[in-house]
Design an enzyme around this catalytic site. Structure first.
Site, PDB file in Angstrom:
ATOM      1  N   ARG A  92     -30.982   6.763 -29.155  1.00 46.09           N
ATOM      2  CA  ARG A  92     -32.279   6.756 -28.214  1.00 46.09           C
ATOM      3  C   ARG A  92     -33.261   8.248 -28.466  1.00 46.09           C
ATOM      4  NH1 ARG A  92     -29.282   4.108 -23.456  1.00 46.09           N
ATOM      5  NH2 ARG A  92     -30.957   4.247 -21.718  1.00 46.09           N
ATOM      6  N   ARG A 131     -30.274  -6.678 -10.600  1.00 47.56           N
ATOM      7  CA  ARG A 131     -29.086  -6.578 -11.380  1.00 47.56           C
ATOM      8  C   ARG A 131     -27.893  -6.484 -10.265  1.00 47.56           C
ATOM      9  NH1 ARG A 131     -28.256  -3.206 -16.616  1.00 47.56           N
ATOM     10  NH2 ARG A 131     -29.236  -1.676 -15.374  1.00 47.56           N
ATOM     11  N   ARG A 176     -36.873   5.861 -15.620  1.00 47.03           N
ATOM     12  CA  ARG A 176     -35.999   5.400 -16.872  1.00 47.03           C
ATOM     13  C   ARG A 176     -37.131   4.902 -17.891  1.00 47.03           C
ATOM     14  NH1 ARG A 176     -31.759   1.768 -14.485  1.00 47.03           N
ATOM     15  NH2 ARG A 176     -31.213   1.299 -16.731  1.00 47.03           N
TER      16      ARG A 176
HETATM   17  P1  AP5 Z   1     -27.498   2.310 -20.449  1.00 48.48           P
HETATM   18  O1  AP5 Z   1     -26.420   1.873 -19.819  1.00 48.48           O
HETATM   19  O2  AP5 Z   1     -27.770   2.108 -21.762  1.00 48.48           O
HETATM   20  O3  AP5 Z   1     -28.745   1.520 -19.638  1.00 48.48           O
HETATM   21  P2  AP5 Z   1     -30.304   1.118 -20.183  1.00 48.48           P
HETATM   22  O4  AP5 Z   1     -30.667   1.437 -21.721  1.00 48.48           O
HETATM   23  O5  AP5 Z   1     -31.021   1.837 -19.175  1.00 48.48           O
HETATM   24  O6  AP5 Z   1     -30.073  -0.316 -20.235  1.00 48.48           O
HETATM   25  P3  AP5 Z   1     -29.463  -1.265 -19.115  1.00 48.48           P
HETATM   26  O7  AP5 Z   1     -28.148  -1.339 -19.179  1.00 48.48           O
HETATM   27  O8  AP5 Z   1     -30.260  -0.829 -17.691  1.00 48.48           O
HETATM   28  O9  AP5 Z   1     -30.353  -2.681 -19.459  1.00 48.48           O
HETATM   29  P4  AP5 Z   1     -30.064  -3.532 -20.642  1.00 48.48           P
HETATM   30  O10 AP5 Z   1     -31.149  -3.644 -21.495  1.00 48.48           O
HETATM   31  O11 AP5 Z   1     -28.561  -3.688 -21.354  1.00 48.48           O
HETATM   32  O12 AP5 Z   1     -30.131  -5.087 -19.820  1.00 48.48           O
HETATM   33  P5  AP5 Z   1     -29.192  -5.946 -19.095  1.00 48.48           P
HETATM   34  O13 AP5 Z   1     -28.770  -7.061 -20.043  1.00 48.48           O
HETATM   35  O14 AP5 Z   1     -28.059  -5.489 -18.193  1.00 48.48           O
HETATM   36  O15 AP5 Z   1     -27.800   3.936 -20.088  1.00 48.48           O
HETATM   37  C1  AP5 Z   1     -27.593   4.350 -18.744  1.00 48.48           C
HETATM   38  C2  AP5 Z   1     -27.701   5.886 -18.771  1.00 48.48           C
HETATM   39  O16 AP5 Z   1     -26.833   6.348 -19.526  1.00 48.48           O
HETATM   40  C3  AP5 Z   1     -29.288   6.325 -19.465  1.00 48.48           C
HETATM   41  O17 AP5 Z   1     -30.211   6.364 -18.398  1.00 48.48           O
HETATM   42  C4  AP5 Z   1     -28.457   7.699 -19.700  1.00 48.48           C
HETATM   43  O18 AP5 Z   1     -28.545   8.659 -18.719  1.00 48.48           O
HETATM   44  C5  AP5 Z   1     -27.327   7.312 -20.230  1.00 48.48           C
HETATM   45  N1  AP5 Z   1     -27.349   7.244 -21.681  1.00 48.48           N
HETATM   46  C6  AP5 Z   1     -26.729   6.157 -22.520  1.00 48.48           C
HETATM   47  N2  AP5 Z   1     -26.779   6.158 -23.642  1.00 48.48           N
HETATM   48  C7  AP5 Z   1     -27.478   7.360 -23.869  1.00 48.48           C
HETATM   49  C8  AP5 Z   1     -27.856   7.802 -24.922  1.00 48.48           C
HETATM   50  N3  AP5 Z   1     -27.736   7.259 -26.368  1.00 48.48           N
HETATM   51  N4  AP5 Z   1     -28.553   9.128 -24.956  1.00 48.48           N
HETATM   52  C9  AP5 Z   1     -28.857   9.798 -23.897  1.00 48.48           C
HETATM   53  N5  AP5 Z   1     -28.308   9.187 -22.865  1.00 48.48           N
HETATM   54  C10 AP5 Z   1     -27.787   7.911 -22.856  1.00 48.48           C
HETATM   55  O19 AP5 Z   1     -30.250  -6.885 -18.072  1.00 48.48           O
HETATM   56  C11 AP5 Z   1     -30.698  -6.317 -16.885  1.00 48.48           C
HETATM   57  C12 AP5 Z   1     -30.706  -7.639 -15.732  1.00 48.48           C
HETATM   58  O20 AP5 Z   1     -31.533  -8.565 -16.508  1.00 48.48           O
HETATM   59  C13 AP5 Z   1     -29.513  -8.151 -15.764  1.00 48.48           C
HETATM   60  O21 AP5 Z   1     -29.265  -8.574 -14.119  1.00 48.48           O
HETATM   61  C14 AP5 Z   1     -29.519  -9.552 -16.416  1.00 48.48           C
HETATM   62  O22 AP5 Z   1     -28.715 -10.552 -15.940  1.00 48.48           O
HETATM   63  C15 AP5 Z   1     -31.108  -9.789 -16.459  1.00 48.48           C
HETATM   64  N6  AP5 Z   1     -31.357 -10.541 -17.672  1.00 48.48           N
HETATM   65  C16 AP5 Z   1     -30.840  -9.952 -18.912  1.00 48.48           C
HETATM   66  N7  AP5 Z   1     -31.654 -10.878 -19.989  1.00 48.48           N
HETATM   67  C17 AP5 Z   1     -32.455 -12.007 -19.036  1.00 48.48           C
HETATM   68  C18 AP5 Z   1     -33.239 -12.804 -19.381  1.00 48.48           C
HETATM   69  N8  AP5 Z   1     -33.678 -13.193 -20.657  1.00 48.48           N
HETATM   70  N9  AP5 Z   1     -34.133 -13.590 -18.613  1.00 48.48           N
HETATM   71  C19 AP5 Z   1     -33.714 -13.377 -17.189  1.00 48.48           C
HETATM   72  N10 AP5 Z   1     -33.006 -12.195 -16.844  1.00 48.48           N
HETATM   73  C20 AP5 Z   1     -32.270 -11.441 -17.734  1.00 48.48           C
END
Ligand code: AP5
Length: 219
Positions: A92, A131, A176
């Site tokens: 990241r 979500r 975020r």
């Molecule tokens: P993390 O858990 O990695 O969260 P994120 O990157 O913010 O991503 P999300 O999990 O929120 O989203 P996603 O892309 O996985 O989407 P999803 O598939 O769930 O990180 C959380 C926190 O941890 C960070 O803020 C930080 O504090 C810390 N952290 C983690 N890694 C770190 C690192 N490397 N360095 C530093 N800090 C770190 O989908 C989202 C929603 O959309 C769901 O409801 C899903 O059903 C829906 N959806 C998905 N695809 C579609 C589609 N094609 N059409 C319609 N709906 C869809």
């Protein structure tokens, strides 16, 4: 020789990294390595590490590079990554990306393809603020865009209890997204300049995105 099924899913919060990583894990039988999931498990378990990161994650900021790199280095010391892996939420920052190159070298693995999941900001906000996930097995849904087949019942385990993430309030989601643009988006050029990046339209129906990713991995 079979192509190693390995990739980094790079994309903003809500771009579908976790959703797609789970599908790739099942399809290719490779580990899904999500630094967010690892940290959330530590928080749930009430560990010292969990206590250290809880506030940072709830506020939408990034956890420190050194801590995250150590977690990933430990994970890559396990043998299962040798058959492939999906990295979700790591790297990241540029520092994390440099460290990943070292970790892969130590594990005698090549740098994988980096698949950038492209989604407009307003769609990201809609996705994250709706979500929910099953409290028992963790399957991720969306109230409107991806609800369980039978209302209120998890498709996978039949549980009727669902939870929301603390960092999915609209205010924190906006923070975020800002953090993503400032700290993580520079990785697009970083990996493009190394010839590893493929950008994919991820504002599509889920299975179409999976097909595009699988197509890239099988090339
Ligand atoms: P993390 O858990 O990695 O969260 P994120 O990157 O913010 O991503 P999300 O999990 O929120 O989203 P996603 O892309 O996985 O989407 P999803 O598939 O769930 O990180 C959380 C926190 O941890 C960070 O803020 C930080 O504090 C810390 N952290 C983690 N890694 C770190 C690192 N490397 N360095 C530093 N800090 C770190 O989908 C989202 C929603 O959309 C769901 O409801 C899903 O059903 C829906 N959806 C998905 N695809 C579609 C589609 N094609 N059409 C319609 N709906 C869809």
């Amino acid at each position: 020789m079979a192509v190693l099924k390995a990739c980094i899913l790079l994309g903003a919060p809500g771009s579908g990294k976790g959703t797609q990583a789970k599908k790739l894990q099942e399809r290719f039988n490779i580990p899904h390595i999500s630094t967010g999931d690892i940290l959330r498990k530590e928080i749930e378990a009430g560990s010292e590490l969990g206590k250290r990161v809880q506030q940072i994650m709830a506020s939408g900021k990034l956890v420190g590079d050194d801590l995250i790199v150590e977690i990933v280095r430990n994970r890559f010391s396990k043998q299962d990554v040798q058959s492939g892996f999906v990295l979700d939420g790591f790297p990241r920052t540029i520092h994390q990306a440099d460290s990943l190159s070292d970790i892969l070298k130590e594990a005698k693995l090549p740098l994988p393809k980096v698949l950038q999941l492209d989604v407009p900001d307003q769609v990201l906000i809609d996705r994250l603020t709706g979500r929910m996930s099953c409290a028992q097995c963790g399957t991720v849904y969306h109230r409107r865009l991806n609800p369980p087949r039978k209302a209120g019942i998890c498709n996978e385990c039949g549980s009727t209890k669902f939870v929301e993430r603390k960092d999915d309030s609209e205010e924190t989601v906006r923070k975020r997204l800002n953090v993503y643009k400032a700290e993580t988006e520079p990785l697009v050029d970083y990996y493009r300049s190394r010839g590893l990046l493929e950008a994919l339209d991820a504002n599509l129906e889920m299975d179409l995105i999976t097909n595009a990713i699988v197509g890239c991995l099988e090339k």
